[in-house]
Design a protein around this motif. Structure first.
Motif, PDB file in Angstrom:
ATOM      1  N   VAL A 253      -6.636   3.872   8.159  1.00  0.00           N
ATOM      2  CA  VAL A 253      -7.262   4.636   7.125  1.00  0.00           C
ATOM      3  C   VAL A 253      -8.556   4.267   7.050  1.00  0.00           C
ATOM      4  N   ALA A 254      -9.044   3.194   7.863  1.00  0.00           N
ATOM      5  CA  ALA A 254     -10.423   2.717   7.966  1.00  0.00           C
ATOM      6  C   ALA A 254     -11.391   3.763   8.483  1.00  0.00           C
TER       7      ALA A 254
ATOM      8  N   ARG B 235      -6.635  15.635   2.618  1.00  0.00           N
ATOM      9  CA  ARG B 235      -6.060  14.717   1.965  1.00  0.00           C
ATOM     10  C   ARG B 235      -6.517  14.612   0.326  1.00  0.00           C
ATOM     11  N   HIS B 236      -5.432  14.327  -0.546  1.00  0.00           N
ATOM     12  CA  HIS B 236      -5.945  13.914  -1.944  1.00  0.00           C
ATOM     13  C   HIS B 236      -4.834  13.138  -2.391  1.00  0.00           C
ATOM     14  N   PRO B 237      -4.827  12.333  -3.554  1.00  0.00           N
ATOM     15  CA  PRO B 237      -3.926  11.526  -4.197  1.00  0.00           C
ATOM     16  C   PRO B 237      -2.718  12.194  -4.278  1.00  0.00           C
ATOM     17  N   LEU B 238      -1.613  11.466  -4.017  1.00  0.00           N
ATOM     18  CA  LEU B 238      -0.193  11.778  -4.094  1.00  0.00           C
ATOM     19  C   LEU B 238      -0.112  12.382  -5.762  1.00  0.00           C
ATOM     20  N   THR B 239      -0.647  12.059  -6.714  1.00  0.00           N
ATOM     21  CA  THR B 239      -0.433  12.106  -8.140  1.00  0.00           C
ATOM     22  C   THR B 239      -1.040  13.491  -8.560  1.00  0.00           C
TER      23      THR B 239
ATOM     24  N   ALA C  10       0.459  19.612  -6.315  1.00  0.00           N
ATOM     25  CA  ALA C  10       1.868  20.077  -6.327  1.00  0.00           C
ATOM     26  C   ALA C  10       2.549  19.367  -5.047  1.00  0.00           C
ATOM     27  N   GLY C  11       1.780  19.505  -3.907  1.00  0.00           N
ATOM     28  CA  GLY C  11       2.233  18.842  -2.541  1.00  0.00           C
ATOM     29  C   GLY C  11       2.483  17.519  -2.790  1.00  0.00           C
ATOM     30  N   GLY C  12       1.548  16.485  -3.346  1.00  0.00           N
ATOM     31  CA  GLY C  12       1.722  15.174  -3.595  1.00  0.00           C
ATOM     32  C   GLY C  12       2.737  14.885  -4.736  1.00  0.00           C
ATOM     33  N   VAL C  13       2.966  15.580  -5.616  1.00  0.00           N
ATOM     34  CA  VAL C  13       3.957  15.392  -6.820  1.00  0.00           C
ATOM     35  C   VAL C  13       5.319  15.645  -6.173  1.00  0.00           C
TER      36      VAL C  13
ATOM     37  N   ALA D 275      -0.053   6.039   2.534  1.00  0.00           N
ATOM     38  CA  ALA D 275      -0.723   5.083   1.680  1.00  0.00           C
ATOM     39  C   ALA D 275      -0.451   6.028   0.254  1.00  0.00           C
ATOM     40  N   GLU D 276      -1.478   5.987  -0.312  1.00  0.00           N
ATOM     41  CA  GLU D 276      -1.460   6.509  -1.893  1.00  0.00           C
ATOM     42  C   GLU D 276      -1.949   8.167  -1.884  1.00  0.00           C
TER      43      GLU D 276
END
Length: 229
Positions: free
Chosen positions: A27-28, A137-141, A144-147, A112-113
């Motif tokens: 992820v770096a 990518r986007h934060p899991l929270t 809809a995909g992350g949630v 990761a997150e």
């Protein structure tokens, strides 16, 4: 061979640390120094040196002339081993979902997150639809995909209300959480081809005029196909 006196717990701990180093390199945005890796993961530098040496031997890490490390090309080989099988089995499901919903269909996995788009299929029967690229990518929270991915995990007291609701309903619905004017609908799925983590399958549509109930039915049906049901 195992080192003399090593225990299964020691080997498991070493494996866990090696995987954490590998994920950090993945992820770096730039090459990382041993000191930076040690500080980020809370490990002693000598431990990081040994782990990087093993990863380098297997082509999973690569050392630059500056002494910094980045992800090795061996990781690409590992990914290439399962990605074609994943595409072969799931792209037809996504294609049917995209056409049934007249919306862009996606498969997302947890890293990761973040929720990361592994596969994206656009419909061909519409003049206008939303789109995004595989690798987005986007934060899991958020979205809809992350949630949906979070809802696929075992219940936790820390789960936010939207995750609890998605787990109960078997579907996650989001409005304008990632992109303005969009509606996301997704369901959790478990992948069996190279990935052991929870993923999600769903669609992203234009918010105005979208039939949420119809989209939810199609997404649930697609998730059942992934699970072979």
């Amino acid at each position: 061979m195992d080192e003399p006196g090593s225990t299964s717990n020691d080997r498991a701990k070493t494996l866990d640390r090696g995987i954490r180093v590998l994920k950090l390199l993945a992820v770096a945005d730039e090459s990382l120094s041993v000191a930076a890796i040690a500080a980020e993961l809370g490990l002693h530098r000598q431990v990081v040196y040994r782990l990087l040496g093993s990863l380098e031997e297997h082509g999973l890490a690569q050392k630059a002339s500056t002494g910094r490390y980045r992800l090795g090309f061996g990781a690409v080989t590992l990914a290439g081993a399962w990605m074609p099988r994943l595409e072969e089995s799931l792209r037809p499901v996504l294609r049917d979902l995209a056409e049934a919903c007249s919306a862009t269909a996606f498969l997302m996995a947890e890293e990761a997150e973040d929720a990361v788009a592994l596969l994206v299929v656009e419909p061909v029967n519409t003049q206008f639809h939303l789109s995004f690229r595989a690798g987005s990518r986007h934060p899991l929270t958020r979205g809809a995909g992350g949630v949906a991915i979070l809802a696929g995990h075992p219940q936790s007291p820390d789960d936010p209300p939207e995750v609890r609701a998605a787990r109960t309903a078997g579907i996650a619905i989001s409005k304008e959480q990632v992109t303005s004017g969009t509606l996301g609908v997704a369901a959790p799925v478990r992948l069996h081809s190279g990935l052991g983590s929870i993923a999600s399958i769903g669609v992203i549509a234009v918010l105005g005029g979208a039939d949420v109930d119809r989209l939810a039915r199609e997404v649930r049906a697609a998730a059942r196909r992934v699970h072979g049901g």
